[in-house]
Design a protein around this motif. Structure first.
Motif, short mmCIF file in Angstrom:
data_model
loop_
_atom_site.label_atom_id
_atom_site.label_comp_id
_atom_site.label_asym_id
_atom_site.label_seq_id
_atom_site.Cartn_x
_atom_site.Cartn_y
_atom_site.Cartn_z
N GLU A 57 0.86 -1.19 0.00
CA GLU A 57 0.00 0.00 0.00
C GLU A 57 0.89 1.24 0.00
O GLU A 57 1.62 1.49 0.95
CB GLU A 57 -0.93 0.01 1.23
CG GLU A 57 -1.89 1.20 1.21
CD GLU A 57 -2.88 1.16 2.36
OE1 GLU A 57 -3.74 2.06 2.43
OE2 GLU A 57 -2.81 0.23 3.18
N LEU A 58 0.84 1.99 -1.09
CA LEU A 58 1.66 3.19 -1.24
C LEU A 58 0.82 4.31 -1.84
O LEU A 58 -0.23 4.06 -2.45
CB LEU A 58 2.86 2.90 -2.17
CG LEU A 58 3.84 1.80 -1.77
CD1 LEU A 58 4.81 1.54 -2.91
CD2 LEU A 58 4.59 2.17 -0.50
N THR A 59 1.29 5.54 -1.68
CA THR A 59 0.62 6.66 -2.34
C THR A 59 1.00 6.67 -3.82
O THR A 59 1.98 6.03 -4.23
CB THR A 59 1.04 8.00 -1.71
OG1 THR A 59 2.44 8.22 -1.95
CG2 THR A 59 0.77 8.01 -0.21
N ILE A 60 0.24 7.41 -4.62
CA ILE A 60 0.55 7.53 -6.05
C ILE A 60 1.97 8.05 -6.23
O ILE A 60 2.74 7.55 -7.07
CB ILE A 60 -0.46 8.47 -6.74
CG1 ILE A 60 -1.83 7.81 -6.86
CG2 ILE A 60 0.05 8.87 -8.12
CD1 ILE A 60 -1.88 6.64 -7.83
N SER A 61 2.34 9.05 -5.43
CA SER A 61 3.69 9.61 -5.51
C SER A 61 4.74 8.54 -5.24
O SER A 61 5.77 8.46 -5.93
CB SER A 61 3.84 10.77 -4.52
OG SER A 61 5.12 11.34 -4.61
N GLU A 66 9.01 4.69 -6.41
CA GLU A 66 9.59 3.38 -6.11
C GLU A 66 9.23 2.32 -7.15
O GLU A 66 9.95 1.34 -7.31
CB GLU A 66 9.13 2.90 -4.72
CG GLU A 66 9.56 3.79 -3.58
CD GLU A 66 11.07 3.80 -3.37
OE1 GLU A 66 11.78 2.99 -3.99
OE2 GLU A 66 11.55 4.65 -2.60
N GLY A 67 8.11 2.51 -7.84
CA GLY A 67 7.66 1.52 -8.81
C GLY A 67 8.11 1.81 -10.22
O GLY A 67 9.00 1.15 -10.77
N LEU A 68 7.53 2.85 -10.83
CA LEU A 68 7.85 3.16 -12.23
C LEU A 68 9.30 3.56 -12.41
O LEU A 68 9.94 3.19 -13.40
CB LEU A 68 6.92 4.26 -12.74
CG LEU A 68 5.43 3.88 -12.86
CD1 LEU A 68 4.64 5.05 -13.41
CD2 LEU A 68 5.24 2.65 -13.73
N THR A 220 12.74 -5.64 -2.28
CA THR A 220 13.50 -4.41 -2.04
C THR A 220 12.65 -3.39 -1.30
O THR A 220 13.12 -2.72 -0.37
CB THR A 220 14.00 -3.82 -3.36
OG1 THR A 220 14.81 -4.78 -4.04
CG2 THR A 220 14.82 -2.55 -3.12
N VAL A 221 11.38 -3.25 -1.71
CA VAL A 221 10.48 -2.33 -1.01
C VAL A 221 10.30 -2.77 0.45
O VAL A 221 10.34 -1.95 1.37
CB VAL A 221 9.11 -2.26 -1.73
CG1 VAL A 221 8.14 -1.40 -0.92
CG2 VAL A 221 9.28 -1.68 -3.12
N LEU A 222 10.13 -4.07 0.67
CA LEU A 222 9.99 -4.58 2.04
C LEU A 222 11.26 -4.32 2.85
O LEU A 222 11.20 -4.05 4.06
CB LEU A 222 9.70 -6.09 2.01
CG LEU A 222 8.35 -6.54 1.47
CD1 LEU A 222 8.20 -8.05 1.64
CD2 LEU A 222 7.20 -5.82 2.17
N ALA A 223 12.41 -4.39 2.18
CA ALA A 223 13.69 -4.18 2.88
C ALA A 223 13.92 -2.72 3.24
O ALA A 223 14.75 -2.42 4.09
CB ALA A 223 14.84 -4.69 2.01
N GLY A 224 13.18 -1.82 2.60
CA GLY A 224 13.37 -0.39 2.86
C GLY A 224 14.55 0.19 2.12
O GLY A 224 15.05 1.27 2.46
N THR A 227 14.72 1.19 -4.55
CA THR A 227 14.55 0.22 -5.64
C THR A 227 15.48 0.51 -6.82
O THR A 227 15.71 -0.37 -7.65
CB THR A 227 13.10 0.20 -6.13
OG1 THR A 227 12.70 1.53 -6.51
CG2 THR A 227 12.17 -0.31 -5.04
N SER A 228 15.99 1.73 -6.92
CA SER A 228 16.91 2.06 -8.01
C SER A 228 18.16 1.20 -7.96
O SER A 228 18.71 0.82 -9.00
CB SER A 228 17.29 3.54 -7.94
OG SER A 228 17.91 3.84 -6.70
N LEU A 229 18.62 0.86 -6.76
CA LEU A 229 19.86 0.10 -6.61
C LEU A 229 19.71 -1.33 -7.11
O LEU A 229 20.52 -1.82 -7.89
CB LEU A 229 20.28 0.10 -5.14
CG LEU A 229 20.46 1.48 -4.51
CD1 LEU A 229 20.74 1.35 -3.04
CD2 LEU A 229 21.56 2.23 -5.21
N THR A 230 18.65 -2.00 -6.66
CA THR A 230 18.47 -3.39 -7.09
C THR A 230 18.04 -3.47 -8.54
O THR A 230 18.27 -4.48 -9.20
CB THR A 230 17.45 -4.11 -6.19
OG1 THR A 230 16.29 -3.29 -6.03
CG2 THR A 230 18.04 -4.41 -4.83
#
Length: 404
Positions: A57-61, A66-68, A220-224, A227-230
């Protein structure tokens, strides 16, 4: 073949600069119109993605950041790997000048920012913001202002921007990855190791690469962790020579398939989400705040000093050489374009000053990035236009001399 890949990349990224500009303009209009509340409300709205037991669950921002943007960094990683193994970066002699210029183009903006910040008692945390170059915008301006200049300048700009991105990614790893949960991160490392082993030994079908990237991204998101790195790490395990059924390598195929999506959807959407700054209630004091001025001068003054100075020094010391058939005036114009930071600078700004998208710090980051990028684009275009006209005059004079 390497030249064709590079030229295709240049055309795609340059053309997408127009879409990026429109997206940024639309964001500014939305943020300063009756749609302002809806615009910022949409960015802050939370949305859930659930696939079986996996849920986020994340905001659009946050989904965009983190996604796109993870897909964007995947493409950057693929491009870096391809250029190192097969493209322009595979020749050390061609690599030296733009790499040294990129290093100078990261060091000087940081020093300029810290000098302005120290002089005006501003926040020191923003020094990484003016370090990166926006490939799409810079190439778009170059395509308009320097159509008749040597293609070696385009390759120089692209190579420098790739090294810039790599440096920015390394900074993100060092500076903005605190509070990591090591259990999911260990799973990420294990999946990457298994993927690299399989890629080296046998062909891996495209659906497995997609599934693997999705799983690595989720962990990666769960790890905090950023996401750019992985995303870049995942790009490094994608094989460049293991052929698919249609004869293309998975890396080439991924670059070909993802470039248009990144250029015409992901980056414009990021620009639309992050460039919107409301000028309502904006005081003159905030418009010229230390953070704004530090970023502006870092991009506009620091970039041109660092890039051009390092390129000149590399040539003077005979470590590298000027781009083929290019003049120093033309190279200076390209150095100015390197101050177009935009998407990457905005991304780093979010990490450097976490908080609400309409917080005072975020507003000042956007003002500084927009101001520095605009000044760099206009000045770079002007210098390149003068250089183009000068080259045309000299060519005409040479032709007249031969005729006489």
């Amino acid at each position: 073949m390497a030249r064709k890949i590079t030229l295709d990349f240049l055309k795609t990224e340059a053309a997408s600069g127009i879409v990026l500009g429109l997206a940024a303009a639309m964001a500014l209009i939305a943020a300063n119109s009756p749609l302002s509340a809806a615009y910022f409300g949409w960015l802050k709205s939370e949305h859930i993605l659930q696939i079986g037991p996996l849920m986020l669950e994340l905001t659009i921002s946050e989904w965009i950041k983190e996604g796109l943007m993870a897909v964007f960094f995947l493409v950057v990683g693929l491009e870096i790997k391809y250029e190192i193994l097969k493209g322009e970066l595979s020749d050390p002699r061609k690599l030296a000048t733009p790499v040294l210029a990129a290093v100078g183009g990261m060091a000087a903006p940081a020093l300029v920012y810290l000098a302005v910040s120290g002089l005006l008692n501003g926040p020191h945390e923003g020094w990484p913001i003016p370090l990166a170059t926006d490939i799409a915008f810079a190439l778009a301006v170059f395509a308009v202002a320097a159509r008749r200049l040597p293609s070696s300048l385009r390759v120089f700009l692209l190579t420098l921007a790739i090294v810039d991105d790599l440096g920015a990614i390394a900074l993100i790893a060092v500076l903005f990855s605190s509070g990591v949960d090591w259990v999911p991160l260990a799973w990420v490392a294990g999946l990457l190791a298994v993927g690299a082993l399989f890629a080296a030994r046998r062909k891996v079908a495209a659906p497995f690469w997609v599934l693997g990237f999705g799983l690595v991204w989720y962990l990666t998101v769960l790890a905090g962790l950023s996401t750019s790195l992985t995303a870049v790490a995942f790009a490094l395990i994608v094989p460049v020579s293991n052929r698919t059924e249609d004869g293309q390598s998975p890396l080439r195929e991924a670059m070909h398939d993802l470039h248009p999506w990144v250029a015409y959807l992901i980056l414009p959407l990021f620009a639309f989400a992050k460039a919107g700054v409301s000028f309502a209630g904006l005081s003159l004091e905030q418009a010229f705040a230390p953070l704004v001025l530090g970023i502006t001068f870092g991009l506009f003054a620091g970039k041109q000093i660092g890039v051009f100075g390092a390129a000149w020094l590399a040539s003077a010391l005979r470590i590298g050489r000027r781009p083929t058939d290019a003049t120093w005036l033309e190279l200076y114009g390209v150095s100015l374009l390197c101050g177009v930071g935009f998407t990457m600078s905005l991304f780093v700004g979010i990490l450097a000053f976490p908080g609400a998208i309409d917080s005072p710090e975020q507003v000042e980051v956007k003002l500084g990035v927009l101001g520095g990028s605009f000044l760099s684009a206009v000045a770079g275009a002007a210098v390149l236009a003068v250089a183009t006209r000068r080259r045309k005059i000299l060519a005409q004079a040479a032709m007249d001399t031969r005729t006489d």
